[in-house]
Design a protein around this motif. Structure first.
Motif, PDB file in Angstrom:
ATOM      1  N   THR A 113       0.862  -1.302  -0.039  1.00 41.23           N
ATOM      2  CA  THR A 113      -0.063   0.208  -0.073  1.00 41.23           C
ATOM      3  C   THR A 113       0.866   1.257   0.054  1.00 41.23           C
ATOM      4  OG1 THR A 113      -0.242  -0.120   2.138  1.00 41.23           O
ATOM      5  CG2 THR A 113      -1.832  -1.268   1.224  1.00 41.23           C
TER       6      THR A 113
ATOM      7  N   GLU B  51       3.900   3.575  -5.001  1.00 40.60           N
ATOM      8  CA  GLU B  51       3.288   4.523  -5.770  1.00 40.60           C
ATOM      9  C   GLU B  51       2.130   3.797  -6.620  1.00 40.60           C
ATOM     10  OE1 GLU B  51       2.864   8.458  -6.336  1.00 40.60           O
ATOM     11  OE2 GLU B  51       4.361   7.670  -5.102  1.00 40.60           O
TER      12      GLU B  51
ATOM     13  N   LYS C 127      -1.024   3.134  -4.874  1.00 39.37           N
ATOM     14  CA  LYS C 127      -1.765   4.378  -4.705  1.00 39.37           C
ATOM     15  C   LYS C 127      -2.724   4.701  -5.967  1.00 39.37           C
ATOM     16  CE  LYS C 127       1.352   6.032  -1.249  1.00 39.37           C
ATOM     17  NZ  LYS C 127       2.355   7.204  -0.916  1.00 39.37           N
TER      18      LYS C 127
ATOM     19  N   ASP D 142      -5.574   2.120  -6.481  1.00 36.45           N
ATOM     20  CA  ASP D 142      -6.631   2.397  -5.745  1.00 36.45           C
ATOM     21  C   ASP D 142      -7.493   3.532  -6.194  1.00 36.45           C
ATOM     22  OD1 ASP D 142      -6.009   0.275  -4.195  1.00 36.45           O
ATOM     23  OD2 ASP D 142      -4.957   1.313  -2.620  1.00 36.45           O
TER      24      ASP D 142
END
Length: 241
Positions: free
Chosen positions: A58, A61, A64, A67
């Motif tokens: 998580t 990069e 992120k 997500d």
């Protein structure tokens, strides 16, 4: 050969190519940089439907980015001396976190045993890339968009359920056969061998620390089909000079 047959064969060819490699370049859409493509190296293992599964943190990069926007692509490309003439496949789809971190871990760790340390870290999770589009470049003049239904493997629920037992049996009782496959089919004399995975298109063996891929001519869909394919290969090895 009919057009339908040609397309089906091409899809299987692409799937077999992807199975031969376990590292790719993942491209996500940057959250930080307002949607610019963001590329990163990503190991992967295919699931039973031919979708790549990646293990990512998580904190990374690319996680992120995913997500925020699940659209990604993964290019599978060998590290060849002439990169432009080598075959390559780009898998385009959407990435989503697997709800159960442990569901895919056994298969993943057989291919990447050093990743075991990541499982003690709470911020690592599996993401599956559900393939929606496929671009295949197989050399000069061989450039295709391949449909997912052509790429998708046949149903192999019975084989998936039997995979662990097949591996246990081969590694306990038939390591000499595994060495024979490496010697006669890959031209490599090895000592330490372990079958790590089997699927409809063939199987993978870790031989002296290196993963080797072995394709079969007819699809394997269950344990009986696996036994027949492995016995036939062993017989060919015994008959070869």
């Amino acid at each position: 050969m009919s057009t339908v047959k040609q397309k089906a064969t091409l899809g299987a060819e692409v799937r077999r190519f992807v199975r031969a490699y376990h590292n790719g370049v993942l491209c996500s859409l940057s959250k930080r940089l307002a949607g610019h493509p963001f590329a990163s190296v990503s190991p992967f293992v295919l699931d039973d439907a031919g979708n790549p599964v990646i293990l990512i943190s998580t904190l990374a990069e690319h996680t992120k980015n995913i997500d925020a926007d699940p659209r990604v692509s993964l290019i599978v490309h060998p590290c060849a001396e002439d990169m432009l003439t080598a075959d390559r496949v780009t898998l385009v789809g959407r990435a989503a976190r697997l709800p159960d971190k442990g569901a895919f871990s056994e298969r993943y760790l057989r291919y990447f045993p050093k990743a075991a340390d990541y499982f003690s870290a709470h911020d690592f999770f599996f993401y599956r890339i559900s393939v929606e589009h496929i671009r295949y470049i197989g050399g000069f003049g061989k450039i295709h968009w391949v449909l997912t239904q052509q790429y998708s493997p046949p149903p192999t629920e019975a084989l998936v359920a039997a995979e662990t037992d097949i591996l246990t049996h081969m590694n306990a009782d038939h390591r000499d056969n595994l060495r024979g496959y490496c010697r006669h089919l890959q031209g490599s004399d090895v000592t330490d061998v372990e079958m790590v995975g089997i699927d409809c298109d063939g199987f993978d063996v870790r031989a002296d620390g290196k993963l080797m891929r072995f394709d079969v001519s007819d699809p394997i869909i269950d344990a009986q089909g696996a036994r027949l394919a492995l016995v036939n290969l062993a017989q060919k090895c015994r008959e070869s000079p």
